[in-house]
Design an enzyme around this catalytic site. Sequence first.
Site, short mmCIF file in Angstrom:
data_model
loop_
_atom_site.label_atom_id
_atom_site.label_comp_id
_atom_site.label_asym_id
_atom_site.label_seq_id
_atom_site.Cartn_x
_atom_site.Cartn_y
_atom_site.Cartn_z
N LYS A 73 0.83 -1.22 0.00
CA LYS A 73 0.00 0.00 0.00
C LYS A 73 0.86 1.26 0.00
CE LYS A 73 -2.75 0.01 3.45
NZ LYS A 73 -1.69 0.54 4.32
N THR A 75 3.91 1.43 -1.06
CA THR A 75 4.60 1.46 -2.36
C THR A 75 3.71 2.08 -3.42
OG1 THR A 75 5.89 -0.51 -1.76
CG2 THR A 75 5.71 0.02 -4.11
N ARG A 96 2.78 7.75 7.01
CA ARG A 96 3.11 7.56 8.42
C ARG A 96 4.59 7.26 8.58
NH1 ARG A 96 -0.23 2.59 9.97
NH2 ARG A 96 0.17 2.13 7.79
N LYS A 107 6.95 -7.62 9.12
CA LYS A 107 6.31 -6.92 8.01
C LYS A 107 7.27 -6.01 7.25
CE LYS A 107 2.05 -4.37 7.04
NZ LYS A 107 2.58 -3.15 6.44
N ALA A 275 -2.86 0.58 12.77
CA ALA A 275 -4.28 0.62 12.41
C ALA A 275 -5.07 -0.54 13.00
CB ALA A 275 -4.44 0.61 10.89
N PHE A 303 -3.39 -0.97 6.89
CA PHE A 303 -4.11 -2.21 6.62
C PHE A 303 -5.29 -1.98 5.68
CE2 PHE A 303 -2.16 -3.19 10.88
CZ PHE A 303 -1.17 -4.01 10.37
N PHE A 383 2.91 -8.33 -8.56
CA PHE A 383 4.07 -9.02 -8.01
C PHE A 383 4.65 -9.94 -9.08
CE2 PHE A 383 2.31 -7.35 -4.21
CZ PHE A 383 3.29 -7.40 -3.24
N TRP A 411 6.50 -0.73 -8.26
CA TRP A 411 7.65 -1.36 -7.61
C TRP A 411 8.78 -1.57 -8.62
CZ3 TRP A 411 10.32 -5.96 -8.36
CH2 TRP A 411 11.21 -6.32 -7.33
#
Length: 558
Positions: A73, A75, A96, A107, A275, A303, A383, A411
Amino acid sequence: MVVPTDIEIANQVTKKPIKEIAERVGLRDSEWEPYGKYKAKISHDVLERLKDTPDGNLVLVTSINPTPAGEGKSTVTVGLGQAMNQLGHQTVVALREPSLGPTMGLKGGASGGGYAQVVPMEDINLHFTGDIHAITTTNNALAAFIDNHIFQGNECEIDTRRIVWKRVVDLNDRALRNVVIGLGGIKQGVPREDGFNITVASEIMAIFCLASDLADMRKRLANIVVGYRSDDTPVTVADLKVEGALTLLLKEAIMPNLVQTLENTPAIIHGGPFANIAHGCNSLLATKMASKLGDYVITEAGFGADLGAEKFLDIKARVGELDPKAVVIVATIRALKLHGGVALENLGEENVGALREGIQNLKKHMETIESFGLPFVVAINRFVDDTEEEISFIQQWCEEQGVEVALTEVWEHGGKGGIELAKKLVKTIEQKQAHFTPLYPLEDSIEDKINQIAQKVYGAKDVSFTPHAEQQIKEMTALGWGNLPICMAKTQYSLSDDPKKLGRPNDFTITVRELRPSIGAGFIVALTGDVLTMPGLPKKPAALNMDVDDQGRAIGLF
C-alpha cells in the site's frame, strides 16, 4: 537476473538537497528547519500563511485484507505520487512514520519498495528525526510522574489497582506485556502490576496525530485519563499538573517532516499509529500541510479498508474536517488467492479458481468505500509471480462491476508504472462527485456505533459484548464519553475478529471484550478478539538480516 534490494535501489539514486524540495512546494526559508542534507522539519507557520489557499484534492489509499507480508500500500502511494507528478500535477505524498516493531519484526518498514520509495529510507525506517522516541519519552515520563505522585503521598487518591496508563517501547517485546514494578523495598516505590504497549499504540501517538496545533495538543494531553479513584472518578493529566512538561517534550516532534521520493516528489512523513490497535493515520497537521502545498495529496491509512480507511473517515476526517475526493483500493493477486483458500506457501502458483473465490473480499471493501459516499479506483499491485491470466481475470471482473481498475507496476518501474492509475484517478475525481459522509453520527450510543461498524464495514451479523465491556459502556456513558467516535482494535487479516476467517465471511459475531477511553485523543478504543497492544517478534525476525558495512552503510534493510 539479480533483483536489487530496496536499500540497494535507494542508495543508487541521487537525492536532491532538501532545500530544493522545500522550494518546490513553495516553502519560505523561515518555514523549515534542516535535519541534515535530506530531511527537514516544517513550521506550523505555513498553515497560517496559506489558510486562505484552497485545499488540494485529497486521495486516500487503502487495501483489501492483507497477507502477513503486506500488499504494498505504501509502495502504491509513493508510486502514484510520482506518476501524478510525471503527468504535471503538483502532488505531495503524506505517509506515516515506520515503527521499529514491524521493521525489526516481520512486516518490514513503511517507506515503500522497489522504485517507489521515500528516501533516505534507512533513516526513515530507523530513528528518522526522533519523533517516535520523543513520543516514547513523553509516555514514559507520564508513567514516572504517576508513580512518583503515589510515592509522594498520592494527593489525587489514585487507586493503585486501577491505573490504566502503561509504559511503552517502540519494539515488539512480548516479555513486557505484564510486569511488576516498585519491588525492592520502601524506597523503590509502591509495588503494583503494570505493563508495556508498543509506542505506536500509545494515546500520546494518537494525540500527536490528531492535534491541530501545539495548544490543542496541550489541551488533549491534559485530558488523558491515567486511572481512577476508589469512588470511580477519573484522574487525568490535568489533575497531576504535568501537561506543560509533556507538551515541552513534544514541541519539536510535532513539526511534520519533509523528505522526497526516489523521483524527488515531495513527501511529508509524520506520526505512525498502528491501524489494528490505534487509528492508523499519519498526523492531521501533515495532511493539512500537504493539502495546502499540493494540487493533489496522496495519503494512506494502515491495513485494509475495514481498519485504516474506516478510522481515517470516521475519526481523522471528522476531527480535521477533511474532504476526501477519492479512494484507491490496492488489491494483490496473492492476497486474493489467500482469501480464496490457497495456503501461504502456495501463493506463487497460478490459481484463477481461488481468485474467483477470494475476490469477494475486494467486493466487500468496495462496498465499504461506497457507503462513505466516495468514488474509487482499484489498483492491482503487480508481483513477480502474477500471471497474465490472473491479472486478466481481475481486470475483467472489475469491468463487469463497472469499476475503474488499473494494473500498477510502480515497484518495478517507479512513477512510470503508475501512469494508468494516475490517469484513471484524475478522471474519477473530475467526473464523479464525492459525497463524503461519516458512517455514524456521534450522538449514537457506544453500542450502536460499534454495531454499525461491525455490520456495515465488517459484514458481521451481530456484536457480542462481554459483561466487563457492558459495565464499561455504562460507566463511560455516565462520565459523558458516550458521544466520542469508536476506534476498533481488530485483526487486520480478516473482516471478522478471527484471523483465520478469510475471504468474505458471513453470519459471524464480533466480540468486544474490553473498552479503553482515550479521552485526550478523543475516541473510545474497543478491543475485539485476541488483538494485542504489544506484539511479539516472529521466530526469524527481519533483524537477523540487518547489519552495517565497514563504511557504516545499512545492509539487509529490505
